[in-house]
Motif scaffolding. Structure first.
Motif, PDB file in Angstrom:
ATOM      1  N   LEU A 160       0.836  -1.204   0.000  1.00  0.00           N
ATOM      2  CA  LEU A 160       0.000   0.000   0.000  1.00  0.00           C
ATOM      3  C   LEU A 160       0.869   1.252   0.000  1.00  0.00           C
ATOM      4  N   GLY A 161       1.914   1.239   0.808  1.00  0.00           N
ATOM      5  CA  GLY A 161       2.805   2.389   0.865  1.00  0.00           C
ATOM      6  C   GLY A 161       3.550   2.604  -0.433  1.00  0.00           C
ATOM      7  N   LEU A 162       4.029   1.512  -1.018  1.00  0.00           N
ATOM      8  CA  LEU A 162       4.742   1.606  -2.292  1.00  0.00           C
ATOM      9  C   LEU A 162       3.836   2.149  -3.386  1.00  0.00           C
ATOM     10  N   THR A 163       2.599   1.653  -3.435  1.00  0.00           N
ATOM     11  CA  THR A 163       1.649   2.130  -4.435  1.00  0.00           C
ATOM     12  C   THR A 163       1.331   3.604  -4.234  1.00  0.00           C
ATOM     13  N   SER A 164       1.197   4.035  -2.978  1.00  0.00           N
ATOM     14  CA  SER A 164       0.900   5.427  -2.689  1.00  0.00           C
ATOM     15  C   SER A 164       2.026   6.331  -3.174  1.00  0.00           C
ATOM     16  N   CYS A 165       3.263   5.955  -2.918  1.00  0.00           N
ATOM     17  CA  CYS A 165       4.400   6.750  -3.384  1.00  0.00           C
ATOM     18  C   CYS A 165       4.499   6.738  -4.904  1.00  0.00           C
ATOM     19  N   LEU A 166       4.354   5.568  -5.499  1.00  0.00           N
ATOM     20  CA  LEU A 166       4.458   5.452  -6.953  1.00  0.00           C
ATOM     21  C   LEU A 166       3.339   6.207  -7.643  1.00  0.00           C
ATOM     22  N   TYR A 167       2.130   6.121  -7.106  1.00  0.00           N
ATOM     23  CA  TYR A 167       0.983   6.798  -7.697  1.00  0.00           C
ATOM     24  C   TYR A 167       1.180   8.311  -7.650  1.00  0.00           C
ATOM     25  N   ALA A 168       1.743   8.812  -6.550  1.00  0.00           N
ATOM     26  CA  ALA A 168       1.985  10.250  -6.432  1.00  0.00           C
ATOM     27  C   ALA A 168       2.933  10.724  -7.532  1.00  0.00           C
ATOM     28  N   VAL A 169       4.010   9.978  -7.745  1.00  0.00           N
ATOM     29  CA  VAL A 169       4.982  10.355  -8.777  1.00  0.00           C
ATOM     30  C   VAL A 169       4.343  10.317 -10.160  1.00  0.00           C
ATOM     31  N   LEU A 170       3.663   9.220 -10.485  1.00  0.00           N
ATOM     32  CA  LEU A 170       3.058   9.074 -11.817  1.00  0.00           C
ATOM     33  C   LEU A 170       1.929  10.069 -12.028  1.00  0.00           C
ATOM     34  N   ASP A 171       1.182  10.369 -10.969  1.00  0.00           N
ATOM     35  CA  ASP A 171       0.073  11.310 -11.082  1.00  0.00           C
ATOM     36  C   ASP A 171       0.581  12.729 -11.338  1.00  0.00           C
ATOM     37  N   ILE A 172       1.648  13.112 -10.656  1.00  0.00           N
ATOM     38  CA  ILE A 172       2.234  14.430 -10.895  1.00  0.00           C
ATOM     39  C   ILE A 172       2.701  14.536 -12.344  1.00  0.00           C
ATOM     40  N   LYS A 173       3.356  13.494 -12.832  1.00  0.00           N
ATOM     41  CA  LYS A 173       3.826  13.505 -14.222  1.00  0.00           C
ATOM     42  C   LYS A 173       2.660  13.590 -15.201  1.00  0.00           C
ATOM     43  N   SER A 174       1.623  12.781 -14.977  1.00  0.00           N
ATOM     44  CA  SER A 174       0.507  12.715 -15.915  1.00  0.00           C
ATOM     45  C   SER A 174      -0.356  13.969 -15.881  1.00  0.00           C
ATOM     46  N   ASP A 175      -0.713  14.414 -14.681  1.00  0.00           N
ATOM     47  CA  ASP A 175      -1.691  15.505 -14.549  1.00  0.00           C
ATOM     48  C   ASP A 175      -1.080  16.895 -14.621  1.00  0.00           C
ATOM     49  N   ILE A 176       0.227  17.003 -14.357  1.00  0.00           N
ATOM     50  CA  ILE A 176       0.829  18.334 -14.296  1.00  0.00           C
ATOM     51  C   ILE A 176       1.889  18.524 -15.383  1.00  0.00           C
ATOM     52  N   LEU A 209      10.557  12.241  -5.844  1.00  0.00           N
ATOM     53  CA  LEU A 209      11.647  11.323  -6.194  1.00  0.00           C
ATOM     54  C   LEU A 209      12.701  11.284  -5.093  1.00  0.00           C
ATOM     55  N   LEU A 210      13.038  12.439  -4.532  1.00  0.00           N
ATOM     56  CA  LEU A 210      14.010  12.471  -3.436  1.00  0.00           C
ATOM     57  C   LEU A 210      13.487  11.722  -2.217  1.00  0.00           C
ATOM     58  N   PHE A 211      12.192  11.886  -1.937  1.00  0.00           N
ATOM     59  CA  PHE A 211      11.572  11.182  -0.812  1.00  0.00           C
ATOM     60  C   PHE A 211      11.642   9.671  -1.021  1.00  0.00           C
ATOM     61  N   CYS A 212      11.337   9.225  -2.243  1.00  0.00           N
ATOM     62  CA  CYS A 212      11.374   7.786  -2.543  1.00  0.00           C
ATOM     63  C   CYS A 212      12.785   7.237  -2.429  1.00  0.00           C
ATOM     64  N   ILE A 213      13.763   7.991  -2.905  1.00  0.00           N
ATOM     65  CA  ILE A 213      15.161   7.557  -2.797  1.00  0.00           C
ATOM     66  C   ILE A 213      15.575   7.458  -1.329  1.00  0.00           C
ATOM     67  N   PHE A 214      15.212   8.478  -0.556  1.00  0.00           N
ATOM     68  CA  PHE A 214      15.529   8.462   0.880  1.00  0.00           C
ATOM     69  C   PHE A 214      14.888   7.260   1.565  1.00  0.00           C
ATOM     70  N   LEU A 215      13.621   7.003   1.243  1.00  0.00           N
ATOM     71  CA  LEU A 215      12.902   5.901   1.871  1.00  0.00           C
ATOM     72  C   LEU A 215      13.537   4.565   1.516  1.00  0.00           C
TER      73      LEU A 215
END
Length: 239
Positions: A160-176, A209-215
């Motif tokens: 769930l946590g991995l999906t939440s982080c991945l979805y945030a990254v992909l959503d920012i790319k797609s929607d913004i 991306l920095l947050f994901c790398i840190f995590l």
């Protein structure tokens, strides 16, 4: 293979399996409920930021097409708009951190997430689809927390946590970044501040991306010192 190499291999194998499972099943019915769950977290994050800065939550909405809306007047608009994508990252990070830091209590942590989803649904969601989904997801997660062991709940929280982080990254790319003309959080911030939408998107995806790398680095180092999946003695202390 020595003990350190074995732990390294177990960590990479476990992370790789979870990541590839989410990635290759991204557009399938298996991941779809989790993506809606992340959308709900996104909207809850907007609402919490509003409450924390003096506003109120009128209603939270999510749609079958993975859209969402939080009607939350008042509060600090800058923080509220910024809280959506960054909140999804934070929720994801907290679930992964909790699963890694307190593996013996993973069932309790999963139950806490279920209670948050269920309570937020009852208090703030009014649409039939969103209400049905929120309560069903909360009930399913609560059942897993109640019936499955800590090791299973640890995997569930990590996914769930991995999906939440991945979805945030992909959503920012797609929607913004890909479609800056959309009525997104970044677009509204751009209209409010005069800073272009793409700059907000670039800033948010850099943070993500920095947050994901840190995590990942934190989890990697923890596994090398505390042991991998299946190790009981060192994790049971919660150190």
């Amino acid at each position: 293979m020595n003990d350190r190499s074995m732990r390294r291999f177990r960590f990479l194998a476990a992370f790789g399996v979870l990541f590839l499972t989410v990635w290759f099943l991204w557009n399938t019915p298996f991941v779809y409920p989790v993506k809606l769950f992340v959308v709900l977290l996104h909207e809850i994050s907007h609402g919490l930021a509003t409450l924390a800065t003096g506003g109120e939550i009128v209603a939270i909405e999510i749609t079958p097409l993975e859209g969402g809306l939080c009607r939350c007047p008042g509060g600090n608009a800058f923080l509220t708009l910024s809280a959506g994508y960054l909140g999804s990252l934070l929720w994801g990070g907290l679930m992964i951190w909790g699963a890694e830091r307190f593996p013996a209590f993973s069932s309790w942590l999963a139950a806490a997430v279920a209670v948050i989803v269920g309570t937020s649904t009852v208090l703030f969601v009014q649409q039939p689809f969103a209400t049905t989904f929120g309560l069903a997801f909360a009930a399913a997660l609560l059942a897993v927390a109640w019936r499955a062991g800590a090791s299973v709940n640890r995997v569930v929280l990590t996914m769930l946590g991995l999906t939440s982080c991945l979805y945030a990254v992909l959503d920012i790319k797609s929607d913004i970044l890909d479609r800056p003309e959309l009525a997104s959080d970044a677009r509204m911030l751009a209209e409010m501040t005069g800073v272009p939408t793409l700059l907000w998107g670039g800033a948010w995806i850099s943070v993500a991306l920095l947050f994901c790398i840190f995590l990942f680095r934190w989890a990697w180092r923890r596994r090398l010192t505390a042991g991998g999946y299946g190790s009981r003695s060192s994790h049971s202390s919660g150190s």
